[in-house]
Write a protein that holds these residues in place. Structure first.
Motif, mmCIF file in Angstrom:
data_model
loop_
_atom_site.group_PDB
_atom_site.id
_atom_site.type_symbol
_atom_site.label_atom_id
_atom_site.label_comp_id
_atom_site.label_asym_id
_atom_site.label_seq_id
_atom_site.Cartn_x
_atom_site.Cartn_y
_atom_site.Cartn_z
ATOM 1 N N GLU A 234 0.859 -1.175 0.000
ATOM 2 C CA GLU A 234 0.000 0.000 0.000
ATOM 3 C C GLU A 234 0.898 1.227 0.000
ATOM 4 O OE1 GLU A 234 -3.419 1.517 2.881
ATOM 5 O OE2 GLU A 234 -3.467 -0.652 2.490
ATOM 6 N N TRP A 235 0.702 2.106 -0.979
ATOM 7 C CA TRP A 235 1.617 3.232 -1.156
ATOM 8 C C TRP A 235 0.843 4.448 -1.615
ATOM 9 C CZ3 TRP A 235 6.440 2.968 0.482
ATOM 10 C CH2 TRP A 235 7.330 3.981 0.120
ATOM 11 N N ASP A 236 1.241 5.618 -1.167
ATOM 12 C CA ASP A 236 0.627 6.878 -1.587
ATOM 13 C C ASP A 236 1.399 7.395 -2.795
ATOM 14 O OD1 ASP A 236 -0.872 9.180 -1.722
ATOM 15 O OD2 ASP A 236 0.146 10.163 -0.043
ATOM 16 N N TYR A 237 0.956 7.015 -3.995
ATOM 17 C CA TYR A 237 1.657 7.364 -5.230
ATOM 18 C C TYR A 237 1.335 8.783 -5.665
ATOM 19 C CZ TYR A 237 2.533 2.371 -5.930
ATOM 20 O OH TYR A 237 2.963 1.080 -5.803
ATOM 21 N N PRO A 238 2.332 9.526 -6.162
ATOM 22 C CA PRO A 238 2.022 10.826 -6.792
ATOM 23 C C PRO A 238 1.305 10.579 -8.118
ATOM 24 C CG PRO A 238 4.355 10.335 -7.004
ATOM 25 C CD PRO A 238 3.759 9.243 -6.162
ATOM 26 N N ALA A 239 0.644 11.606 -8.626
ATOM 27 C CA ALA A 239 -0.142 11.467 -9.853
ATOM 28 C C ALA A 239 0.699 11.010 -11.042
ATOM 29 C CB ALA A 239 -0.836 12.789 -10.178
ATOM 30 N N ASP A 240 1.966 11.392 -11.099
ATOM 31 C CA ASP A 240 2.814 11.059 -12.245
ATOM 32 C C ASP A 240 3.742 9.864 -11.985
ATOM 33 O OD1 ASP A 240 4.416 12.326 -10.391
ATOM 34 O OD2 ASP A 240 5.472 13.554 -11.870
#
Length: 118
Positions: free
Chosen positions: A93-99
């Motif tokens: 589970e990871w908080d990915y940036p939009a890009d």
């Protein structure tokens, strides 16, 4: 001048990690692995960094941030992620940036690594 000899991964199950990383990277043992140490190298003629796997006996908090990880580059990221999941990797589970051009996974021992689109 210094050069990197090995990237060392700590593991609670060295034989299991040898099996996973051999299949994941198409590497081979440099010499016969023991139960507490192994060095994996690219197959003959292939480019790549040597990976060492060392037995650790400490029980680290799996929620604690890791200080080191591998970035693996793939020309077919989605296919490689699925292949690695089939070998026993787990999604993290990871908080990915939009890009984001990477996917965070964990090997069967819990070591995180990224698969980035090349």
């Amino acid at each position: 001048m210094l050069t990197v000899g090995s990237v060392v991964l700590g593991a609670r199950d060295v034989p299991g990690m040898v099996q996973f990383w051999r299949a994941a990277l198409d590497y081979r043992p440099r010499e016969e692995p023991s139960d507490d140490w192994a060095v994996l190298v690219p197959r003959d003629g292939q480019p790549g960094q040597q990976i060492a796997i060392m037995l650790v006996t400490s029980v680290a908090d799996p929620a604690a941030p890791q200080r080191h990880h591998l970035d693996l580059y793939a020309s077919e990221q989605a296919g490689e992620v699925e292949r690695l999941l089939g070998l026993g990797a787990q999604r993290v589970e990871w908080d990915y940036p939009a890009d984001a051009d990477y996917v965070v996974l964990a090997d069967p021992d819990g070591n995180r690594f990224c698969v980035a689109q090349k």
